[in-house]
Scaffold this active site. Structure first.
Site, PDB file in Angstrom:
ATOM      1  CG  ASP A  26       6.991  11.546   4.412  1.00  0.00           C
ATOM      2  OD1 ASP A  26       7.027  12.216   3.357  1.00  0.00           O
ATOM      3  OD2 ASP A  26       7.685  10.525   4.598  1.00  0.00           O
ATOM      4  CG  ASP A  28       7.983   6.239  -0.263  1.00  0.00           C
ATOM      5  OD1 ASP A  28       8.284   5.131   0.199  1.00  0.00           O
ATOM      6  OD2 ASP A  28       7.719   6.443  -1.459  1.00  0.00           O
ATOM      7  CG  ASP A 225      10.157   8.042   6.534  1.00  0.00           C
ATOM      8  OD1 ASP A 225       9.645   9.058   6.009  1.00  0.00           O
ATOM      9  OD2 ASP A 225      10.971   7.315   5.943  1.00  0.00           O
TER      10      ASP A 225
HETATM   11 MG   LIG Z   1       9.271   9.510   3.980  1.00  0.00          MG
END
Ligand SMILES: [Mg+2]
Length: 342
Positions: A26, A28, A225
């Site tokens: 991922d 961000d 995240d």
């Molecule tokens: Mg993310």
């Protein structure tokens, strides 16, 4: 789905960059935040790549093209080819193309990333409900997307056209704070139509399928995240995952996670790719990892010992997830996490 619930993080004697052939990362909250590289990300990714791990970047953001994302990553010091970027625009374009004849006209509500992805699949993006589209596809359009675009979508959907959405993330992080994401825009159209879109993005299978098709990964490791997109997407795709604590999910959310939100591994940041992972052991009702032991006491999680804070968190995951089983752990973890500084 009748999969046994994970009751503790897994161990790995080999570095994760050697145990898996491809990292599906991922962006961000993992590689960058607000456009800037996250601490240790550039060096860790460089070392993993030099060691032979294939790195691919998987984003629910449909606005930018893979080439634009690759250029941004390369500027940050992570050399990336556009072929190594997979977006929800590409996943939704495949979903649309699988259901429509070649050359079909598709009303686009979104940005350049979506138009490029549709053309790549042989579809023809159009801008108006009066351009004879046979479907509507909606992806994040950025802050300049005009309100009238939602009206265009509503006219077409209310005539009975099928509706597709790249993703339904309600919010999107920006340098200035949290902004409405494509999921919020989808809600606007839903309210005006009462219709339901087919959705491609994480955590749904079309996105994972697109990622595996494009990377050819045989032993992929999803790195993210967020529990409700990255980790749930890995769960749905039945592949292993690494949660890093540099973005949305914090230690308390991790302990409370239900089965679909429990990662295989957890680490502080992307340096976790370069190391093995310690075993979490169970002795009776006590879970141990490194110098720590964790157990359930009354309505809370108790922690004893000392050492690396992440080991303490891994031991706490064992205690919390075993206690919760197929549910979500409601035990108070405040004192234990304060002791770890997490
Ligand atoms: Mg993310």
């Amino acid at each position: 789905m009748s999969r046994a619930s994970r009751t503790r993080p897994s161990g790995s004697s080999a570095a994760l960059s050697e145990a898996y052939d491809t990292a599906l990362l991922d962006l961000d909250g993992v590689v960058y935040a607000g456009g800037q590289a996250i601490d240790h990300a550039v060096d860790a990714l460089g070392t993993a790549r030099d060691g032979g791990m294939h790195l691919a970047y998987v984003t629910n953001n449909a606005l930018r093209t893979p080439a634009a994302v690759a250029e941004h990553l390369t500027e940050l010091g992570v050399p990336t080819e556009s072929a190594d970027v997979i977006t929800s625009a590409q996943a939704v374009a495949r979903l649309v193309a699988d259901q429509l004849p070649p050359g079909a006209r598709v009303l686009v509500i979104g940005g350049e990333g979506l138009r490029v992805a549709l053309r790549e699949r042989g579809l023809e993006p159009v801008e108006s409900a009066d351009d004879d589209p046979v479907a509507v596809v909606q992806g994040y359009g950025g802050p300049d997307l005009a309100w009238g675009r939602f009206a265009e979508a509503a006219y077409a959907i209310n005539r009975g056209l099928p509706w597709f959405a790249s993703n339904t993330d309600l919010t999107i992080p920006s340098a200035r704070g949290i902004a409405p994401g494509n999921g919020a825009a989808v809600e606007v159209v839903r309210i005006a139509t009462g219709a339901e879109p087919q959705v491609a993005g994480k955590p749904l299978p079309p996105m994972h399928r697109e990622t595996v098709l494009r990377t050819g990964a045989e032993r992929p490791l999803v790195v993210g995240d967020r529990l409700d997109t990255d980790i749930e997407g890995a769960f749905n795709g039945e592949v292993d995952s690494l949660l890093v604590l540099t973005g949305v999910a914090d230690a308390a959310q991790l302990l409370a996670a239900g089965p679909e939100h429990r990662p295989t591994y957890v680490d502080a940041d992307l340096r976790g790719l370069l190391t093995g992972q310690p075993e979490v052991t169970r002795t009776g009702a006590t879970h141990g990892c490194g110098g720590w032991t964790a157990s359930v006491q009354g309505e809370g999680l108790a922690l004893e010992g000392d050492g690396d804070a992440l080991d303490g968190l891994r031991a706490l995951c064992g205690a919390a997830w075993s206690h919760a089983g197929d549910g979500s752990c409601g035990l108070d973890a405040g004192k234990a996490l304060a002791r770890l500084g997490l």
